[in-house]
Design a protein around this motif. Structure first.
Motif, PDB file in Angstrom:
ATOM      1  N   ASP A 137      37.002 -50.497 -69.428  1.00 14.85           N
ATOM      2  CA  ASP A 137      36.825 -50.710 -67.989  1.00 14.85           C
ATOM      3  C   ASP A 137      35.852 -51.846 -67.712  1.00 14.85           C
ATOM      4  N   LEU A 138      34.847 -52.004 -68.592  1.00 11.51           N
ATOM      5  CA  LEU A 138      33.883 -53.088 -68.417  1.00 11.51           C
ATOM      6  C   LEU A 138      34.570 -54.446 -68.530  1.00 11.51           C
ATOM      7  N   TYR A 139      35.432 -54.593 -69.518  1.00 11.29           N
ATOM      8  CA  TYR A 139      36.175 -55.853 -69.670  1.00 11.29           C
ATOM      9  C   TYR A 139      37.175 -56.046 -68.537  1.00 11.29           C
ATOM     10  N   LEU A 140      37.839 -54.953 -68.123  1.00 13.25           N
ATOM     11  CA  LEU A 140      38.754 -55.058 -66.999  1.00 13.25           C
ATOM     12  C   LEU A 140      38.019 -55.479 -65.725  1.00 13.25           C
ATOM     13  N   ASP A 200      38.786 -58.730 -63.321  1.00 10.02           N
ATOM     14  CA  ASP A 200      38.924 -58.702 -61.863  1.00 10.02           C
ATOM     15  C   ASP A 200      37.876 -59.573 -61.182  1.00 10.02           C
ATOM     16  N   LEU A 201      36.674 -59.631 -61.773  1.00  9.05           N
ATOM     17  CA  LEU A 201      35.625 -60.484 -61.203  1.00  9.05           C
ATOM     18  C   LEU A 201      36.030 -61.954 -61.264  1.00  9.05           C
ATOM     19  N   PHE A 202      36.631 -62.361 -62.356  1.00 13.29           N
ATOM     20  CA  PHE A 202      37.105 -63.745 -62.451  1.00 13.29           C
ATOM     21  C   PHE A 202      38.129 -64.043 -61.352  1.00 13.29           C
ATOM     22  N   PHE A 234      29.876 -45.857 -63.611  1.00 11.83           N
ATOM     23  CA  PHE A 234      29.713 -47.306 -63.766  1.00 11.83           C
ATOM     24  C   PHE A 234      28.918 -47.860 -62.591  1.00 11.83           C
ATOM     25  N   VAL A 235      29.262 -47.435 -61.392  1.00  8.16           N
ATOM     26  CA  VAL A 235      28.649 -47.985 -60.182  1.00  8.16           C
ATOM     27  C   VAL A 235      27.183 -47.579 -60.078  1.00  8.16           C
ATOM     28  N   LEU A 237      30.288 -56.973 -61.029  1.00  9.45           N
ATOM     29  CA  LEU A 237      31.242 -56.198 -61.813  1.00  9.45           C
ATOM     30  C   LEU A 237      31.510 -54.864 -61.126  1.00  9.45           C
ATOM     31  N   LEU A 238      32.747 -54.626 -60.781  1.00 15.80           N
ATOM     32  CA  LEU A 238      33.153 -53.385 -60.134  1.00 15.80           C
ATOM     33  C   LEU A 238      34.414 -52.860 -60.803  1.00 15.80           C
ATOM     34  N   PRO A 239      34.420 -51.618 -61.252  1.00 16.78           N
ATOM     35  CA  PRO A 239      35.620 -51.073 -61.898  1.00 16.78           C
ATOM     36  C   PRO A 239      36.701 -50.764 -60.876  1.00 16.78           C
TER      37      PRO A 239
END
Length: 665
Positions: free
Chosen positions: A537-540, A544-546, A362-363, A333-335
């Motif tokens: 941002d966590l859901y976003l 992006d990870l998907f 986040f990182v 997971l990366l914002p």
């Protein structure tokens, strides 16, 4: 909102900025409500999310702090106006000291309530204070630094003038050479001492701005391995260290428990994964006001667990860091980073600063990425640009250097795809709801900012009425009878006017208290909005990870297997044919098969590693963080709201008691 130009150099505040303010003339004082309707997007919030794909609306008005660009109707060669510019751009030390006392959050702007609280100590009439604020405030909710300095100069002018003299920018410009210092007495225990809003990736409390004092010295060696995932033991807390140390590419803890799973056999989260939010790392990101050029906006970055002290970073440095992390940890997971824009205004820069702060926090609190070597250099290396030039950084995928053990492979659930599918199917609706929630919260914040400014103006208006009562009362003014004898010649107020004036003074004081309490609510809402954005941002990040997973999880294992099978058939044919030199041909085919089989083994291991990463990000990182951020965010917001209501109730109860003795006849 975000497209207004930003000035390139250090600015100066021309007197024309105030002469051309909406609803004001150059020498007089107009209706104070003539310019109180905010322009679209005022206060930094509009109907468009700044990081959405929808183009932001253009704004023709000048951003706060850029009032020096308005010079209409002013002759550049005027000596008086040059003197005003000189005073505002190079003010006396007392001006700067007073501004710093009020601007506790370091934003470069002070609220109307704070300014009014200070100016009331000048003993000037409320009507005069109201004139000064309306002459200097351009956005009707706060004053920029230079506007505040001009307000202090007007206070000094009013204090050195008679009551009948008109207060205006023109008179101020002409009075600069002989202008005294303003006589103000700010209280150290003023009601308007507000704390800066805690923003960013904050679950339990406000981030600490002080760094630890462990004496970490960044490596300056050209041989530094930025792909080294060994935890930084200098200047870091214990939760960053792995037992037994390790060398450059040694596999460090990736958030799994001892048996390779984040969960026990009964489905309960392992104890080692609990309470992660109690020891989070906090990184402050602040704008550096000294700009070196149009495109060189810099940020001061400082961590509370890496004791190198603050470092200066450009936006491009954040881009470099994210590029490295995406290549190294594509299945983590990366914002995302906020966008870059040519000619950003102050509102856009502040919104981007907050987004950069959410990104870096986040990182640094990701259980795997927090120990990355390049991330540590980003947060600690003083000469970062020269380090980047002399150091080649490896961007190999995480799977190349990290291997799963048997327990970790066994911990991957067989129905992982089904579990991921549940989140994938519901992500669009969740993100839509969060976008609406953020937008509505920002609108609410904008209303609160305007409410605070309106409360401050209400206070001034009520106090001005109280001061004018005795001047308009026939019993309080000097008058004569039919024989010319002076009646009530002492000019004192009658008992009725005196009592009503005192009551209106209490009402005015209450409204300024309401303005200050509203500022506290603004602080609370601002913090809550950042909490909402962190969860969004966590859901976003998972969205992006998907996308990255769908792209990067594809491999050519099936193609390689077909090649191996084809070669095996050819080998059998060569052996059966027994032609001269068949041994050499077979050796070549066998070597090719060995190479492809090795690639197949590596790719199959990568498949398993990708599944392990997806399970870890879903079960440990996303699942626990979305719950903790949501729970703590709304609990803190609710407690703050309850406290705010109690404080407001106390303010009104106090006014009720004071007005009990207010006369009616």
């Amino acid at each position: 909102m975000f497209n207004a130009p930003r000035r390139m150099g250090g600015g100066s505040l021309s007197s024309s900025a105030f002469l051309t303010s909406p609803g004001l003339s150059s020498s007089g004082y107009n209706d104070p409500l003539a310019s109180t309707v905010p322009a679209p997007g005022a206060g930094g919030f509009g109907d468009v999310d700044p990081w959405s794909a929808v183009p932001s609306p253009a704004r023709s008005g000048t951003p706060r702090g850029n009032v020096d660009e308005i010079r209409d109707g002013i002759t550049a060669g005027s000596a008086g106006r040059e003197g005003l510019n000189g005073l505002i751009n190079d003010p006396p030390a007392i001006y700067v000291s007073l501004f710093d006392q009020i601007d506790t959050s370091g934003t470069g702007h002070v609220s109307l309530a704070s300014v009014q609280r200070l100016l009331t100590t000048s003993k000037l009439p409320a009507l005069t204070v109201e004139k000064i604020i309306n002459l200097t405030s351009r956005d009707n909710s706060s004053l920029a630094r230079q506007e505040f300095f001009c307000a202090l100069a007007l206070v000094a002018l009013a204090q050195s003038s008679s009551e009948d003299d008109e207060i205006s920018i023109e008179r101020l410009s002409a009075s600069i050479p002989n202008l005294p210092l303003p006589d103000l007495k700010p209280s150290s225990t003023s009601h308007n001492t507000l704390s800066a809003p805690p923003t960013g990736y904050d679950l339990g409390g406000s981030p600490s701005s002080s760094s630890a004092s462990h004496g970490l010295t960044p490596s300056a060696s050209t041989g530094f391995n930025a792909w080294d995932t060994t935890p930084r033991t200098n200047g870091l807390s214990d939760h960053h260290r792995s037992p037994g140390g390790g060398s450059g590419n040694q596999h460090v803890s990736s958030g799994y428990s001892a048996n390779g799973s984040a969960f026990r056999s009964d489905g309960v989260l392992e104890e080692s994964q609990l309470g992660y939010w109690k020891d989070l790392e906090h990184v402050e990101v602040a704008l550096i006001p000294e700009k070196e050029g149009w495109f060189l906006q810099k940020y001061r970055v400082e961590s509370d667990k890496r004791s190198s002290g603050p470092v200066s970073r450009r936006y491009s440095d954040f881009v470099w860091l994210l590029d490295c992390l995406v290549k190294r940890y594509p299945i983590r997971l990366l914002p995302s980073l906020p966008p870059k824009r040519i000619g950003p205004d102050a509102s856009f820069l502040e919104a981007r600063r907050k987004a950069l702060k959410r990104f870096i926090n986040f990182v640094v609190n990701h259980p795997v990425i927090k120990d990355d070597g390049a991330l540590n250099v980003f947060l600690t290396e003083g000469a970062f640009e020269s380090w980047r030039k002399r150091t080649k950084v490896s961007t190999d995928e995480e799977s190349h250097s990290k291997k799963l053990n048997t327990a970790q492979e066994m911990a991957i659930p067989s129905d992982l795809d089904e579990k991921l599918g549940i989140l994938r199917d519901n992500l669009p609706s969740i993100l839509t709801s969060y976008q609406k929630l953020v937008l509505l919260s920002e609108k609410s914040l904008n209303r609160l900012i305007n409410h605070s400014a309106d409360s401050s103006r209400l206070s001034l208006s009520v106090q001005a009425i109280g001061e004018s009562l005795n001047k308009s009362c026939f019993r309080c003014t000097n008058s004569t009878d039919e024989h010319g004898t002076i009646i009530n010649g002492n000019g004192s107020s009658c008992s009725l006017c005196k009592g009503v004036s005192k009551g209106l003074e209490d009402v005015g004081e209450t409204w300024i208290r309401i303005a200050e309490e509203t500022e506290r609510r603004v602080t609370i809402i601002t913090s809550h909005i950042e909490s909402l954005k962190s969860t969004r941002d966590l859901y976003l990040s998972f969205r992006d990870l998907f996308i990255r997973h769908d792209k990067l999880s594809k491999d050519n294992v099936d193609g390689l297997r077909k090649k191996v099978e084809s070669r095996n058939k050819k080998i059998e044919q060569l052996k059966n044919a027994g032609k001269p030199g068949w041994e050499i041909e077979v050796d070549k085919l066998v070597a090719a098969n060995d190479q492809d089989n090795s690639s197949i083994t590596s790719l199959l291991s990568r498949r398993v590693f990708i599944k392990a990463c997806m399970w870890h990000e879903l079960s440990v990182v996303h699942h626990s963080r979305q719950a903790a951020q949501t729970t703590f965010g709304w609990k803190d917001f609710t407690n703050d709201q309850i406290e705010g209501i109690k404080r407001l109730e106390g303010v009104w109860e106090g006014l009720k008691d004071k007005l009990e003795g207010m006369p009616v006849e």
